[in-house]
Design a protein around this motif. Structure first.
Motif, PDB file in Angstrom:
ATOM      1  N   GLN A 177      -9.310   6.428  -4.713  1.00  0.00           N
ATOM      2  CA  GLN A 177      -9.306   7.891  -4.727  1.00  0.00           C
ATOM      3  C   GLN A 177     -10.198   8.341  -3.573  1.00  0.00           C
ATOM      4  O   GLN A 177     -11.414   8.177  -3.614  1.00  0.00           O
ATOM      5  N   ARG A 184      -2.543   3.504  -3.918  1.00  0.00           N
ATOM      6  CA  ARG A 184      -2.457   2.211  -4.609  1.00  0.00           C
ATOM      7  C   ARG A 184      -2.261   1.128  -3.559  1.00  0.00           C
ATOM      8  O   ARG A 184      -1.435   1.276  -2.644  1.00  0.00           O
ATOM      9  N   SER A 185      -3.015   0.025  -3.666  1.00  0.00           N
ATOM     10  CA  SER A 185      -2.935  -1.031  -2.652  1.00  0.00           C
ATOM     11  C   SER A 185      -3.361  -2.367  -3.239  1.00  0.00           C
ATOM     12  O   SER A 185      -4.223  -2.436  -4.125  1.00  0.00           O
ATOM     13  N   ASP A 186      -2.745  -3.455  -2.727  1.00  0.00           N
ATOM     14  CA  ASP A 186      -3.159  -4.794  -3.135  1.00  0.00           C
ATOM     15  C   ASP A 186      -4.057  -5.448  -2.083  1.00  0.00           C
ATOM     16  O   ASP A 186      -4.386  -6.632  -2.182  1.00  0.00           O
ATOM     17  N   LEU A 232       0.003   7.792  -3.669  1.00  0.00           N
ATOM     18  CA  LEU A 232       0.418   8.360  -4.949  1.00  0.00           C
ATOM     19  C   LEU A 232       0.485   9.879  -4.863  1.00  0.00           C
ATOM     20  O   LEU A 232       1.133  10.525  -5.685  1.00  0.00           O
ATOM     21  N   THR A 256       0.854  -1.194   0.000  1.00  0.00           N
ATOM     22  CA  THR A 256       0.000   0.000   0.000  1.00  0.00           C
ATOM     23  C   THR A 256       0.885   1.236   0.000  1.00  0.00           C
ATOM     24  O   THR A 256       1.840   1.321   0.780  1.00  0.00           O
ATOM     25  N   GLU A 273      -4.805  10.085  -3.880  1.00  0.00           N
ATOM     26  CA  GLU A 273      -4.814   8.802  -4.578  1.00  0.00           C
ATOM     27  C   GLU A 273      -3.912   7.806  -3.858  1.00  0.00           C
ATOM     28  O   GLU A 273      -2.831   8.156  -3.379  1.00  0.00           O
ATOM     29  N   PRO A 331     -10.521  -0.866  -2.522  1.00  0.00           N
ATOM     30  CA  PRO A 331      -9.888  -0.515  -3.802  1.00  0.00           C
ATOM     31  C   PRO A 331     -10.576  -1.193  -4.985  1.00  0.00           C
ATOM     32  O   PRO A 331     -11.125  -2.299  -4.860  1.00  0.00           O
ATOM     33  N   GLY A 357      -6.963  -2.173  -7.589  1.00  0.00           N
ATOM     34  CA  GLY A 357      -5.746  -1.821  -6.869  1.00  0.00           C
ATOM     35  C   GLY A 357      -5.582  -0.327  -6.606  1.00  0.00           C
ATOM     36  O   GLY A 357      -4.526   0.093  -6.123  1.00  0.00           O
ATOM     37  N   TYR A 358      -6.607   0.476  -6.900  1.00  0.00           N
ATOM     38  CA  TYR A 358      -6.492   1.928  -6.712  1.00  0.00           C
ATOM     39  C   TYR A 358      -7.649   2.472  -5.873  1.00  0.00           C
ATOM     40  O   TYR A 358      -8.768   1.946  -5.902  1.00  0.00           O
TER      41      TYR A 358
END
Length: 364
Positions: A61, A28-30, A6, A3, A26, A55, A58-59
Motif C-alpha cells: 500500500q 500485489r506482487s510476488d 489493484l 506484479t 494498492e 511487499p 505479497g501486498y
C-alpha cells in the motif's frame, strides 16, 4: 502472480483522475522488492519520483503519491498532467499505469462528472480594467466558446448579443486563456447585433464551454483591487476586491550605546495591509476560500503583478439572514523591503476617501 495494480481507476474511462485519489494505491506482487517510478513525458527530466518498496505477504500500500504529483504539477503550473506509474525490478517493468491527473486540492462530490471550465465560481463581479482567466479541462482543436452579452442603448433599452469565439486556447500548457475586460467590451460592441441595436455599453456577459457557464457582471466601483491566484485546480483565477484597507507598519530595530551616544542597528521594516471586503454575494464569498487557500497569490497594480503572502484571514460564511457575508484578510509583499504603491491604487489605501477631499469648517 507477477506484479499488478489493484487500484486502476477504470471508473473514469480515460477522463482525468483527481489527484487526491492517489493518496494511496494498492499493489500485489510476488517480488521481494518492487521498484516504483513516476514519469511525465513532458517534463525536462522525465522521471519525477522513484523509490523501492518491500511487499508484506505479497501486498503493498503506497502512500503520499498525490503530494509528490501535486508538487510536480504546481512547479510546472499544470492543471492536468499525464503521468505513468511503473512497477517492477530496477531492470524490468512488470506493470505500468498511465493516467491523466486533474490537480485538486479539495475532495470533489462527483469527480467523474467534472467538465468545461476548471472553476467552482460560476459568477463573478468584475470591473473595467480587470481580467478574467478561462481554464478548460479537455481542450480540443477548434474549440468554441459561446458568448452571450447583455447591453443597453443610449435610450436605456436592453438588448442581447450572441457570438462564438473560436480560438486556440493558449497559456498554461494549452488549457487557458487570459482576457482583459476592456478588450471583451470593445469586441462585443463591434458585433453586428450590438451595432444594429445601437448598444453603447455591456452590462454583463456569459461564456459557455462544454456545458459549463460562467457569468460576469460589470460593476462601476471607482476603487477596487485585483488579485490573481491559483484555484483548487491549480488554474489561474482573478478576483476583484472592493472594501477597506488598513495599512500597518512595524519597524524593528536594536539599540546600542557607543562612546556615550545611542544609535540604532539591525533595522527592518514590515508593512502589511488588512483588507475588509464590502458585502459579498454568497457565490462570490465562496471564491475567497480559494484565494485564501492558494499557494500562489499576486496583487496587480498598474499592470504589474507583485507576489504577496496572505498572513492572516477570517473567512466565516453562514446562512444567517441577519448578517451579510464579508471576508477579512491581511497580506504583505514577499519582498523584504516595503513597496511604494503606484498612483492607480492610492484611492483605496489609507489617506484616501473623504478626509483627503477639500472641506470648509462648518462653524468657522
Amino acid at each position: 502472480m507477477a506484479t499488478e495494480f489493484l487500484s486502476t481507476f477504470s471508473q473514469f474511462g480515460g477522463k482525468p483522475v483527481p489527484s487526491y485519489l492517489l493518496d494511496s494505491i494498492e499493489v500485489r506482487s510476488d517480488l521481494d522488492r518492487v521498484h516504483l517510478s513516476i514519469t511525465d513525458a513532458s517534463a525536462p527530466n522525465g522521471e519525477i519520483f522513484a523509490n523501492t518498496y518491500y511487499p508484506i505477504g505479497g501486498y503493498l500500500q503506497i502512500e503520499m503519491l498525490a503530494a509528490i504529483i501535486e508538487s510536480h504539477m504546481r512547479r510546472h503550473h499544470y492543471s492536468v498532467c499525464d503521468i505513468t506509474i511503473s512497477l517492477g525490478s530496477r531492470t524490468d517493468t512488470e506493470a505500468s499505469l498511465t493516467l491523466s491527473i486533474l490537480y485538486s486540492d479539495y475532495v470533489l462530490p462527483r469527480p467523474a462528472e467534472i467538465h468545461g471550465f476548471l472553476t467552482t465560481c460560476a459568477s463573478r463581479r468584475i470591473h473595467r480594467g480587470s481580467m478574467i482567466a478561462l481554464t478548460v479541462l479537455m481542450p480540443q482543436a477548434g474549440d468554441t466558446v459561446k458568448f452571450i452579452g447583455v447591453g443597453h442603448s443610449k435610450q436605456g433599452k436592453h438588448s442581447t448579443v450572441y457570438a462564438n469565439i473560436t480560438s486556440a486556447l493558449h497559456y498554461d500548457n494549452g488549457r487557458s486563456m487570459i482576457l482583459s475586460v476592456n478588450s471583451i467590451i470593445t469586441w462585443a460592441l463591434k458585433l453586428p447585433d450590438a451595432v444594429e441595436a445601437n448598444i453603447v455599453d455591456i452590462d454583463y456577459f456569459s461564456l459557455e464551454y462544454d456545458g459549463s457557464v460562467r457569468t460576469f457582471y460589470i460593476m462601476n466601483d471607482s476603487d477596487w483591487m485585483l488579485f490573481g491566484f491559483r484555484n483548487i485546480f491549480n488554474a489561474r483565477e482573478f478576483i476583484d476586491v472592493v472594501g477597506y484597507v488598513k495599512n500597518k507598519t512595524l519597524v524593528s530595530r536594536s539599540m546600542a550605546v557607543a562612546s556615550g551616544h545611542a544609535m540604532h542597528y539591525n533595522q527592518s521594516t514590515e508593512r502589511t495591509y488588512e483588507v475588509t471586503t464590502a458585502a459579498l454575494p454568497i457565490a462570490e464569498a465562496r471564491a475567497f476560500d480559494h484565494l485564501l487557500n492558494s499557494r500562489t497569490t499576486e496583487l496587480y497594480t498598474a499592470d504589474i503583478a507583485s507576489k504577496i503572502l496572505i498572513t492572516d484571514h477570517t473567512c466565516e460564511i453562514d446562512n444567517d439572514d441577519e448578517s451579510i457575508a464579508s471576508v477579512k484578510f491581511t497580506f504583505r509583499f514577499t519582498d523584504q523591503r516595503p513597496h511604494l504603491m503606484p498612483d492607480e491604487i492610492q484611492p483605496i489605501l489609507p489617506s484616501g476617501g473623504i478626509f483627503a477631499e477639500q472641506f470648509t469648517f462648518p462653524f468657522a
